[in-house]
Design a protein around this motif. Structure first.
Motif, PDB file in Angstrom:
ATOM      1  N   ASP A   1       0.858  -1.116  -0.027  1.00 43.96           N
ATOM      2  CA  ASP A   1      -0.032   0.013  -0.236  1.00 43.96           C
ATOM      3  C   ASP A   1       0.981   1.365  -0.024  1.00 43.96           C
ATOM      4  OD1 ASP A   1      -1.889   1.871   0.186  1.00 43.96           O
ATOM      5  OD2 ASP A   1      -2.989   0.920   1.792  1.00 43.96           O
TER       6      ASP A   1
ATOM      7  N   VAL B   1       1.024   4.830  -0.330  1.00 43.53           N
ATOM      8  CA  VAL B   1      -0.083   5.964  -0.380  1.00 43.53           C
ATOM      9  C   VAL B   1       0.216   6.925  -1.519  1.00 43.53           C
ATOM     10  CG1 VAL B   1      -1.450   7.331   0.909  1.00 43.53           C
ATOM     11  CG2 VAL B   1      -0.962   5.290   2.035  1.00 43.53           C
TER      12      VAL B   1
ATOM     13  N   ALA C   1       3.259  11.997  -4.957  1.00 46.93           N
ATOM     14  CA  ALA C   1       3.480  12.325  -3.307  1.00 46.93           C
ATOM     15  C   ALA C   1       4.632  12.040  -3.070  1.00 46.93           C
ATOM     16  CB  ALA C   1       2.484  11.362  -2.707  1.00 46.93           C
TER      17      ALA C   1
ATOM     18  N   PRO D   1       7.218   4.631   0.912  1.00 41.79           N
ATOM     19  CA  PRO D   1       7.221   3.537   1.743  1.00 41.79           C
ATOM     20  C   PRO D   1       6.487   2.678   1.179  1.00 41.79           C
ATOM     21  CG  PRO D   1       5.647   5.356   2.396  1.00 41.79           C
ATOM     22  CD  PRO D   1       6.513   5.609   0.945  1.00 41.79           C
TER      23      PRO D   1
ATOM     24  N   VAL E   1       4.266  -1.523   2.320  1.00 42.99           N
ATOM     25  CA  VAL E   1       4.120  -2.568   3.408  1.00 42.99           C
ATOM     26  C   VAL E   1       3.632  -3.822   2.657  1.00 42.99           C
ATOM     27  CG1 VAL E   1       1.658  -1.850   3.482  1.00 42.99           C
ATOM     28  CG2 VAL E   1       2.720  -3.292   5.370  1.00 42.99           C
TER      29      VAL E   1
ATOM     30  N   ARG F   1       1.591  -7.151   3.760  1.00 44.00           N
ATOM     31  CA  ARG F   1       1.214  -7.778   4.875  1.00 44.00           C
ATOM     32  C   ARG F   1       0.844  -9.332   4.269  1.00 44.00           C
ATOM     33  NH1 ARG F   1      -3.012  -5.282   5.043  1.00 44.00           N
ATOM     34  NH2 ARG F   1      -2.424  -3.045   6.237  1.00 44.00           N
TER      35      ARG F   1
ATOM     36  N   ARG G   1       7.646  -3.720   6.670  1.00 46.35           N
ATOM     37  CA  ARG G   1       7.523  -2.328   5.923  1.00 46.35           C
ATOM     38  C   ARG G   1       8.723  -1.559   5.740  1.00 46.35           C
ATOM     39  NH1 ARG G   1       4.807  -0.975  10.858  1.00 46.35           N
ATOM     40  NH2 ARG G   1       5.916   0.369  11.900  1.00 46.35           N
TER      41      ARG G   1
ATOM     42  N   ASP H   1       9.603   2.532   5.529  1.00 40.81           N
ATOM     43  CA  ASP H   1       8.720   3.787   5.562  1.00 40.81           C
ATOM     44  C   ASP H   1       9.567   4.910   4.842  1.00 40.81           C
ATOM     45  OD1 ASP H   1      10.002   4.341   7.792  1.00 40.81           O
ATOM     46  OD2 ASP H   1       8.547   3.770   9.076  1.00 40.81           O
ATOM     47  N   ALA H   2       8.644   5.935   5.222  1.00 39.82           N
ATOM     48  CA  ALA H   2       9.330   7.226   4.639  1.00 39.82           C
ATOM     49  C   ALA H   2      10.832   7.353   4.737  1.00 39.82           C
ATOM     50  CB  ALA H   2       8.621   8.555   5.193  1.00 39.82           C
TER      51      ALA H   2
ATOM     52  N   TRP I   1       4.416  10.656   8.640  1.00 35.69           N
ATOM     53  CA  TRP I   1       4.606  11.124   7.208  1.00 35.69           C
ATOM     54  C   TRP I   1       3.363  10.510   6.427  1.00 35.69           C
ATOM     55  CZ3 TRP I   1       7.203  14.894   5.390  1.00 35.69           C
ATOM     56  CH2 TRP I   1       7.447  15.182   4.064  1.00 35.69           C
ATOM     57  N   PRO I   2       2.586  11.534   5.873  1.00 38.38           N
ATOM     58  CA  PRO I   2       1.420  11.035   5.270  1.00 38.38           C
ATOM     59  C   PRO I   2       1.352   9.936   4.182  1.00 38.38           C
ATOM     60  CG  PRO I   2       2.231  13.367   4.615  1.00 38.38           C
ATOM     61  CD  PRO I   2       3.157  12.687   5.594  1.00 38.38           C
ATOM     62  N   VAL I   3       2.408   9.850   3.502  1.00 39.66           N
ATOM     63  CA  VAL I   3       2.609   8.914   2.475  1.00 39.66           C
ATOM     64  C   VAL I   3       2.311   7.386   3.308  1.00 39.66           C
ATOM     65  CG1 VAL I   3       3.605   9.806   0.811  1.00 39.66           C
ATOM     66  CG2 VAL I   3       4.983   9.197   2.404  1.00 39.66           C
ATOM     67  N   ALA I   4       2.721   7.412   4.589  1.00 44.53           N
ATOM     68  CA  ALA I   4       2.818   6.187   5.105  1.00 44.53           C
ATOM     69  C   ALA I   4       1.428   5.932   5.914  1.00 44.53           C
ATOM     70  CB  ALA I   4       3.934   6.004   5.938  1.00 44.53           C
ATOM     71  N   LEU I   5       0.492   6.416   5.573  1.00 44.54           N
ATOM     72  CA  LEU I   5      -0.462   6.680   6.568  1.00 44.54           C
ATOM     73  C   LEU I   5      -1.121   4.980   6.734  1.00 44.54           C
ATOM     74  CD1 LEU I   5      -4.067   7.398   5.892  1.00 44.54           C
ATOM     75  CD2 LEU I   5      -2.786   7.605   3.905  1.00 44.54           C
ATOM     76  N   ASP I   6      -1.464   4.460   5.898  1.00 44.51           N
ATOM     77  CA  ASP I   6      -2.355   3.278   6.317  1.00 44.51           C
ATOM     78  C   ASP I   6      -1.703   2.528   7.521  1.00 44.51           C
ATOM     79  OD1 ASP I   6      -4.273   3.815   4.572  1.00 44.51           O
ATOM     80  OD2 ASP I   6      -4.224   1.837   3.472  1.00 44.51           O
ATOM     81  N   PHE I   7      -0.410   2.129   7.203  1.00 43.30           N
ATOM     82  CA  PHE I   7       0.169   1.031   8.403  1.00 43.30           C
ATOM     83  C   PHE I   7       0.630   2.061   9.471  1.00 43.30           C
ATOM     84  CE2 PHE I   7       3.622   2.188   5.364  1.00 43.30           C
ATOM     85  CZ  PHE I   7       4.439   2.475   6.186  1.00 43.30           C
ATOM     86  N   LYS I   8       0.877   3.217   9.448  1.00 43.71           N
ATOM     87  CA  LYS I   8       1.088   3.802  10.515  1.00 43.71           C
ATOM     88  C   LYS I   8       0.189   4.474  11.227  1.00 43.71           C
ATOM     89  CE  LYS I   8       5.200   6.098  11.144  1.00 43.71           C
ATOM     90  NZ  LYS I   8       6.406   6.201  11.554  1.00 43.71           N
TER      91      LYS I   8
ATOM     92  N   ASP J   1       0.143   2.900  14.324  1.00 44.50           N
ATOM     93  CA  ASP J   1       1.154   3.311  15.398  1.00 44.50           C
ATOM     94  C   ASP J   1       0.602   4.662  16.035  1.00 44.50           C
ATOM     95  OD1 ASP J   1       2.398   1.420  14.321  1.00 44.50           O
ATOM     96  OD2 ASP J   1       4.108   2.498  13.488  1.00 44.50           O
TER      97      ASP J   1
ATOM     98  N   ARG K   1      -9.945  12.399  12.653  1.00 41.20           N
ATOM     99  CA  ARG K   1     -10.405  12.269  13.957  1.00 41.20           C
ATOM    100  C   ARG K   1      -9.316  11.687  14.762  1.00 41.20           C
ATOM    101  NH1 ARG K   1     -16.579   9.687  13.195  1.00 41.20           N
ATOM    102  NH2 ARG K   1     -17.381  11.599  13.137  1.00 41.20           N
TER     103      ARG K   1
END
Lengths: 143, 501, 311, 662
Positions: free
Chosen positions: B15, B17, B465, B474, B476, B478, B491, B493-494, C39-46, C49, C77
């Motif tokens: 994923d 994003v 992006a 980044p 992942v 699963r 994963r 990440d950034a 960091w936004p691009v990482a949003l789903d898995f992060k 966290d 939210r």
């Protein structure tokens, strides 16, 4: 059920003509529908388009603006300003899916007490026919 | 409610994003043996520009559609503006065309440069096998030196200032009007363009040199580029001028077959006869394919209508470059890899060649004595009806197609954005990479990176992006066991760190 | 210890990040000044966290883009819970932005337009694989309709100067009134290079569409009869569109004293025409063919009416 | 700065049963008590009464109230009353808002439940609104002591003299070449039958000679600018071609006119006599200065007159045939409108034969006939030269009539009785009065009626159907027949008479709408000028400093007219002697930090109250010139323009209040 629907009208009346006409209707004991509630402004030229949209957004089914007849404005031409805004606003409302009958601009002089009855009763009738203007439900309660 | 069979399956979700029409997503399903059963490339968001464009004024479209993408707004702005020329059947004066192309190439230089240094760069400059946490712009800086990094940033700033100078704003320009542009180019502005253009050419040459040094001189890299994993024999499309030389701003669209021969050539206005769009029920992205060939699913080869756009495709589709230095580089490129080139990763090289071309073209136009002529508008007189405009966006061919009523209010709007052209090839590329790299449910960093590279080579606008600092996509993976329960997540990440849990 | 910052975007185009990048050399200072925990691009898995963090663990979250999917709503939210300050960054987060024009239609209409009757489905099954797509709301919402927002950075995109000033203000520790829009509280004319050519008596007998005119590069655009929303629009952009010789379209939104940008802009523009009889007036407005697109280009979701009436 | 903690007191008025009958006042008061910031809510029989106001004054102190809402009648009636109560109570008078649940609820709705609901909504709106109110100060405007009196009839004359005697300078402007108005045409006045001229002409010459009165006849007001205390009025003086200052009033010029016979119908005598092109309206005219009528004067028409008039005038050189209209700009602080009335045009009711039968007259014509100084020197001779043996007087012509005017003109009954008496006196004719009702509400009126009954005037109760010369019976030969249903006798009668007198009613002057616009006042439905309040402010208008006297406000007789003229003069004097008037603070003002200098406001203001300050690049409002319409506020695109008492916050709060449970 439509017969149970009581339309709510917010009316902006200018102090010198239409508000006086409403007073005259009162002293003449002219009876009309209780669905319109008046916000007094000095001149129809004070009616900001924001007020109209606020009223619609807060649940008014109709908005009525009352001013002096053309040429009779207590402030010379405030009513013309009102007319100009009204004409353009009507086109915006159309795009927003709001029928033009829901917003009326009427010239009612201090002498025309009965005109207040006619206009308000007419408008209430029309709004009963159109049914309530429910604006889109809020997405969510703000946390 | 999952079916019994499905619970037995395993699923990998990659994923990244991403952007444009939202966030790109890769779903890989494994069968019971842990082999890849099917991989899906999903775009789960849609903003409906085509719908809410209806009822808007045609003249507002260049500004409204630029909001589709804040990374390549100039491409949308330009395609839209060209569509307006046709809509109002008005020919911009020559100087207006030149100013547009000048600004457009300025934008191309900036966009390509950024991609190479901040996005593609890390893979090559730092090295694909380097520790992940180094594979980002900071790694690039470490490798090429701080002053080079500073130079990249300064270059970008100057280029964007130029765009703003001529077009009002760098992000979401405003200067495009039917029949020309909103204002002429002032003498002092032209001078600034000339000065920066010279720097840009130098900068592009430097970048090309850098690429040759760290990539082409390394056997590993060349092997990687050549590796079958990243090779798909598809059709290629790109915009060319009368001599079939590459052009970003204007020209005909030329399609070459997997064997490199011209398959067709058409005017943008005729796109609908040559390109078809199909939608899959599992993604908001629409897939383009060649009508003349037809849809054979996510497959390559001459029988499949799947085609490809963007730098590599443009070079494949062109017979040369319109500027000297780029032409040299063009020859060396195909000299090394043969023509056509089917290696997805060669996109990075092709991009730098385009970077050089854009800089040279920018210089040519900036030096044109006519560029400061005041007559930048031809006023439209015809009643608007229909207009189609196309340009080569950094990520590939971009079409804007409008129909209006007689007052110039949009009644129909169709947009084919660069990445849609590539969507099918990306999908099959991803699936191929996944099949090649995942076996027996075994997944490791390498896979992540490879799939990521397969994906990012296109610089899909979904990946816009990742233009953002620090500039590493980044991912992942699963791995899900029975009942779809996550066995372990892997994963990157950034900040490039690997996490395992 | 550096303040913890998070970046996230909802429905947006990426222009806001570009705007941050346009700080150019300044970007490195920003990266140096804050500790980026999300960091936004990482949003789903992060997201997981972030959920793990203590409430308020993030000092400041910058969110750009409007809210249009359930997923974005959840994220907004979540970030609100975890952040001491939430900043709506850019026109989409502040007002709804151009994608907010989608509020003139519905999710269904959009899908039909793009894919015809059988388009993508929320859930799709193919030989045992299930793929899902997130829900699209019928309406686009500005961030503060989803969660309380502490500050706003206006613009489509915010100009580099606005971004720089905003970051400086927010990192300075001396915080402005909650709810403040971090830009000058005056209209754009104030910084317009052409303001001196603004006539004393504004009065029009018709408006022109921008493609019908070759605009003088020195004179007030409104005075040339092309609706320019500069007088209604907050300053801070540096009159970028004007220097591009094009009218202001209002991306910086209203000043603090105006509640509904488009309504006020319309009210003002409508006031300055000459006619007094209805037909005359209508003739003068002929060239304002798309009032919503003209006055609410960036702010429909934050207007009083928010969207086209749902039948 | 408004007080931090808002403490609102709400007072709901019963107005006796005027409100309480249709609105559940208690319920409204209880509801108000539940609203935010409301610390006290009462209901009371008459809030405007002294004990009512006292409640407010007490509560302000004992409950530390800092905002007051009164739900009662129209703010046009009592807003001022309650604001004063706040002031006395030690609170800024503008911390007040009034809810109109009488004119706008109890009096216009029947359903008690709905009327009460509406009253609650309105109170909620006011409570929300008043929380935003800010303390304001009234401005003071100095009053220019000079007064303009428009109209030189008895009303204008009396008002002018009253003011002049009080030492104020008055400009008396009259449209006609002479003052005197309708009264100057009358012979006697009812019920005392004293001679109109004897009581009027002394006042006329007093006007002429009064040092404090500038008399401009044959003049019109063409433009009015400014505001109470400071009106700038432009008066246009038509040339009468004879210089008022040089003319000695010898009238030699009239005699010298080349027209030996008078050929022009004489307007003053309603065409019953002729005049020359150079003429004086009537012997006692003021000023005693002839007029030349360019329409009929040969010199003006052809330029080929011997202009013997000029020779006759000799070295006085009072005659100037090249005189031009003169415009005068005057400054006055107050204005009294005494523009009078016109009589109903009898030709509008053709079935009474006016204009068709020579012997049908209007009452005003007969006033001239019976007048000793009239065209017939008081001889009642008809157009056919005969003296009538029988006369029929038709009441209510153009009054109390659905087809013409619905109102009663108030004076017709009495002047008809007067004319009946005078005709009898002059001719001994038999007189019939055809009436619907005889209305004699006035001092000595009923007695006069009795006197007429004794004089054997025949009173026939019934509205006349028609006046015709269609003869059915030899006795009707050569006479006019009045067909009427005698509602007392209960059958239709045909009464042959020689002369018919139509008692035409009083109606607004044709130029009333023009005057109304000039002075920015309103007209009531029937077209007479509208007073501010029929009982409490009968001579005031809704425009400060403009007052009404006489029949321009409604039909009335001479005593009432004179009384009203005195009242108007007194109102003006009250203002002048106070020296200033307090203005409503509802003016616009610019919040400079927000103003971007787009100048939208400037093109909004008809009073040029908004000026632009280039050095700071902002607009500024001159609060004296600003009349508080708020048009610029609505137009200001950045919300920098604001209006006291009508702030956006206040109006939005009101709207939300109305709609809260909508």
């Amino acid at each position: 059920m439509p017969e149970e629907f009581e339309p709510k009208i917010v009316a902006f009346f200018c102090n010198w003509c239409t508000y006086l006409a409403a007073d005259l209707a009162g002293t003449s004991r002219i009876k009309y529908a209780p669905n319109a509630e008046v916000v007094r402004v000095m001149c129809s030229g004070r009616v900001d388009v924001q007020f109209v949209l606020k009223a619609f957004a807060k649940g008014a089914d109709g908005v009525l603006i009352g001013g002096c007849h053309p040429g009779d404005c207590h402030y010379q031409e405030g009513n013309y300003k009102a007319l100009r805004r009204y004409r353009l606003l009507q086109r915006l409302l159309r795009q927003m899916g709001i029928e033009e009958e829901r917003l009326r601009l009427e010239w009612i002089s201090a002498a025309e007490g009965d005109r207040v009855r006619v206009v308000i009763d007419e408008m209430v009738e029309t709004l009963r026919r159109l049914g309530p203007l429910h604006k889109s439900e809020a997405l969510m309660e703000v946390a | 409610m999952e079916t019994a069979t499905e619970t037995a399956k395993r699923r990998i979700t990659i994923d990244p994003v991403t952007r444009l029409e939202g966030h790109g997503k890769i779903e890989i399903f494994l069968n019971d043996k842990g082999e890849v059963d099917r991989a899906y490339f999903q775009v789960p968001e849609l903003r409906g520009f085509e719908k809410f464009a209806q009822g808007r004024t045609a003249e507002s479209m260049p500004q409204i559609t630029s909001r589709i993408c804040g990374v390549c707004p100039t491409a949308h702005h330009m395609a839209s503006t060209k569509a307006l020329d046709r809509l109002y059947q008005v020919e911009p004066p020559p100087v207006a065309r030149k100013i547009r192309e000048l600004v457009y190439n300025t934008f191309m230089v900036e966009d390509h440069a950024l991609h190479f240094y901040f996005l593609g760069g890390p893979d090559f400059v730092v090295g694909p096998r380097a520790p992940a946490q180094d594979r980002n712009v900071l790694g690039v800086i470490a490798k090429v030196g701080v002053e080079t990094a500073g130079r990249v940033i300064a270059m970008r700033r100057k280029l964007r200032e130029l765009v703003a100078l001529a077009a009002g704003k760098a992000v979401h320009p405003v200067f495009g009007l039917p029949g020309g542009v909103s204002k002429p180019l002032a003498q002092e502005d032209a001078a600034q363009f000339r000065q920066v253009a010279a720097e840009a050419v130098e900068f592009a040459q430097f970048t090309l040199g850098l690429f040759q040094k760290v990539v082409l001189e390394s056997a590993d890299y060349v092997d990687l580029i050549r590796s079958d994993l990243f090779t798909h024999r598809t059709y290629y499309m790109g915009m060319v001028d009368e001599q079939n030389r590459l052009n970003f701003y204007d020209g005909q669209l030329r399609v070459v077959a997997p064997d490199g021969h011209e398959w067709t050539k058409f005017d943008a206005a005729a796109y609908a006869q040559h390109i078809a769009e199909r939608c899959e029920p599992w993604t908001y992205m629409k897939f383009c394919y060649l009508k003349g060939i037809g849809w054979r699913g996510f497959a390559d080869g001459p029988e499949s209508g799947v085609y490809c756009v963007a730098p590599l495709a443009r070079l494949n589709a062109a017979e040369g470059m319109a500027t000297p230095l780029a032409q040299e580089a063009y020859l060396q490129f195909f000299g090394t890899l043969g023509k056509p080139v089917h290696h997805t990763l060669a996109n990075h090289w092709a991009r730098i060649i385009e970077l050089l071309y854009a800089a040279e073209r920018m210089q040519q136009l900036a030096l044109d004595p006519e560029i400061t002529d005041p007559g930048v508008r031809t006023l439209a007189t015809a009643a608007p009806r229909e207009g189609i405009g196309a340009v080569e966006a950094p990520r590939g061919t971009l079409f804007h197609h409008y129909q209006t009523d007689e007052r110039g209010l949009i009644t129909r709007c169709n947009l084919i954005v660069a990445t849609q052209n590539n969507a099918a090839r990306i999908s099959l590329g991803v699936e191929k990479a996944a099949r090649g790299l995942i076996s027996a449910g075994h997944v490791d960093d390498g896979i992540l990176n490879m799939v990521e590279m397969a994906f990012r080579a296109y610089d899909p606008c979904l990946g816009c992006a990742t233009h953002a600092l620090p500039g590493s996509m980044p991912l992942v993976v699963r791995v899900c066991g029975p009942n779809g329960r996550v066995i372990h997540t892997l994963r990157r990440d950034a900040d490039g760190k690997i996490h395992r849990n | 210890m550096k303040p913890k910052a998070a970046f996230y975007w909802c429905a947006s185009c990426g222009g806001c990040e570009e705007a941050v990048l346009d700080l150019a050399e300044g970007v490195l200072d920003v990266v140096a000044a804050v500790d980026i925990v999300f960091w936004p691009v990482a949003l789903d898995f992060k997201a997981k966290d972030v959920e793990g963090m203590e409430d308020g663990a993030i000092d400041i979250s910058f969110v750009n883009g409007a809210v249009r999917t359930g997923h974005q709503l959840e994220m907004a939210r979540l970030l609100r819970r975890k952040s001491r300050l939430v900043v709506a960054f850019g026109a989409c987060a502040q007002l709804g932005g151009i994608p907010g024009l989608a509020n003139l239609t519905t999710a269904r209409e959009i899908l039909c337009e793009v894919y015809g009757e059988d388009g993508p489905r929320r859930e799709f099954r193919e030989n045992g694989h299930t793929l899902t797509l997130p829900e699209l709301f019928d309406s686009v919402y500005p961030l503060n309709r989803a969660i309380p927002v502490d500050y706003f950075v206006p613009g489509c995109p915010p100009s580099p100067k606005i971004v720089a000033d905003a970051l400086q203000t927010l990192l300075s520790g001396v915080l402005p009134e909650p709810g403040t829009v971090l830009a000058p509280d005056r209209a754009m004319c104030d910084e317009c290079p052409r303001r001196d050519s603004h006539p004393d008596e504004l009065q029009f007998d018709c408006f022109h569409r921008v493609q019908e005119r070759v605009l003088d590069t020195g004179a007030c655009i409104l005075a040339q009869g092309v609706p320019c929303l500069g007088p209604a629009t907050r300053a801070g952009c540096g009159a970028r569109c004007i220097s591009g010789n094009m009218p202001c379209t209002g991306c910086f939104g209203p000043t603090s004293h105006v509640r509904d940008y488009g309504a006020k802009a319309l009210c003002s523009i409508a006031s300055v025409i000459g006619a007094s009889d209805a037909d005359e007036i209508d003739r003068m407005f002929e060239n304002i063919v798309d009032p919503v697109g003209t006055f609410y280009r960036y702010s429909l979701p934050s207007s009083f009416l928010e969207r086209k009436r749902l039948e | 700065m408004p007080e931090r903690i808002v403490r609102i007191g709400v007072y709901t008025c019963h107005c006796g049963s005027n409100i309480a009958a249709t609105v559940d006042v208690k319920a409204v008061a209880e509801f108000a008590a539940t609203l935010p910031n409301v610390v006290l809510s009462r209901d009371y029989k008459y809030m405007c009464s002294d004990p009512g106001q006292d409640l407010i004054r007490q509560d302000i102190r004992s409950h530390a109230l800092n905002r007051i809402v009164v739900a009662s009648c129209s703010p046009h009636l009592h807003e001022h009353t309650f604001r004063t109560a706040l002031k006395v109570g030690g609170l800024n008078p503008f911390y007040f808002h009034m809810v109109n649940i009488r004119e706008q609820a109890s009096w216009v709705h029947e359903n008690r439940v709905q009327a009460t609901r509406k009253a609650k909504d309105l109170v909620r709106a006011a409570v929300r609104r008043v929380a935003f109110h800010e303390p304001l100060k009234r401005g003071r405007v100095a009053i220019h002591p000079d007064v303009l009196v428009l109209g030189g009839g008895i009303a204008g004359i009396h008002a002018a003299l009253t003011l002049a005697n009080a030492g104020k300078h008055v400009y008396l402007v009259e449209k006609e070449p002479t003052i005197g108005g309708h009264m100057a045409k009358f012979d006697k006045t009812f019920p005392t039958l004293d001679c109109a001229a004897c009581i009027l002409t002394p006042k006329m010459s007093a006007v002429r000679s009064h040092p404090n009165i500038t008399l401009w006849t044959y003049s019109e007001v063409v433009k009015v600018d400014g505001y109470v205390g400071n009106y700038k009025v432009k008066v246009l003086r038509h040339p009468r071609y004879i210089d008022e200052d040089l003319c000695a009033g010898c009238l030699d010029c009239l005699e010298a006119c080349v027209y030996k016979q008078a050929k022009v119908p004489d307007a003053f005598n309603l065409g019953l006599s002729k005049r020359r092109p150079i003429y004086i309206p009537f012997p006692q005219a003021v000023p005693q200065v002839p007029v030349i009528d360019p329409e009929t004067c040969i010199q003006f028409k052809s330029g080929k007159c011997k202009t013997t008039c000029v020779d006759a005038c000799g070295e006085r050189h009072a005659i100037n045939l090249h005189a031009e209209p003169q415009a005068h700009e005057i400054e006055v602080g107050t204005v009294i409108l005494a523009t009078g009335f016109q009589t109903f045009d009898a030709a509008r009711v053709p079935y009474y034969g006016y204009g068709r039968y020579g012997n049908v007259y209007t009452a005003l014509e007969v006033e001239r006939l019976v007048n000793a100084s009239g065209p017939t020197a008081g001889q009642v001779v008809m157009r056919d030269g005969r003296t009538p043996q029988t006369v029929g007087i038709v009441h209510c012509v153009g009054s109390r009539d659905e087809n013409t005017h619905r109102w009663c003109s108030r004076v017709c009954c009495m002047y008809s009785l007067k004319l009946a008496h005078l005709i009898k006196e002059h001719t001994g004719a038999e007189v019939f009065d055809f009436y619907i009702d005889i209305r004699t509400p006035g001092k000595g009126f009923e007695e006069f009626y009795q006197k007429l009954l004794n004089e054997r005037v025949h009173f026939v109760r019934g509205r006349v159907a028609e006046v015709t010369d269609w003869v059915l019976d030899p006795s009707e030969e050569g006479r006019l027949v009045i067909r009427v249903e005698d509602t007392l006798a209960g059958f239709v009668r045909r009464i042959p008479v020689d002369m018919v007198v139509l008692a035409t009613g009083l109606e607004p002057r044709a130029d009333a709408p023009e005057i109304r616009r000039l002075f920015n006042i309103s007209c009531a439905g029937e077209g007479f000028f509208l007073e501010r309040h029929p009982k409490l402010a009968p001579v005031n208008t809704f425009t400060d400093g403009v007052f009404l006297a006489g029949c321009c406000q409604s039909p009335k007789d001479i005593p009432d007219t004179v009384a009203q003229a005195g009242a108007a003069a007194a109102e003006a004097l009250a203002l002048i002697d106070a020296g200033y008037i307090e203005t409503e603070p509802n003016t616009a003002h610019v919040e400079e930090s927000l103003c971007c200098g787009c100048k939208t406001c400037m093109s909004m203001c008809p009073y040029h109250a908004v000026s632009f300050l280039p050095e700071i690049y902002k607009s500024r409002v001159n609060e004296v010139l600003c009349k508080g319409c708020g048009t610029c506020v609505a137009a200001c695109p950045s919300g920098a323009m604001r209006q006291n008492l009508f702030e956006d916050d206040e109006i939005f709060a009101e709207i939300e209040g109305i709609l809260t449970n909508a």
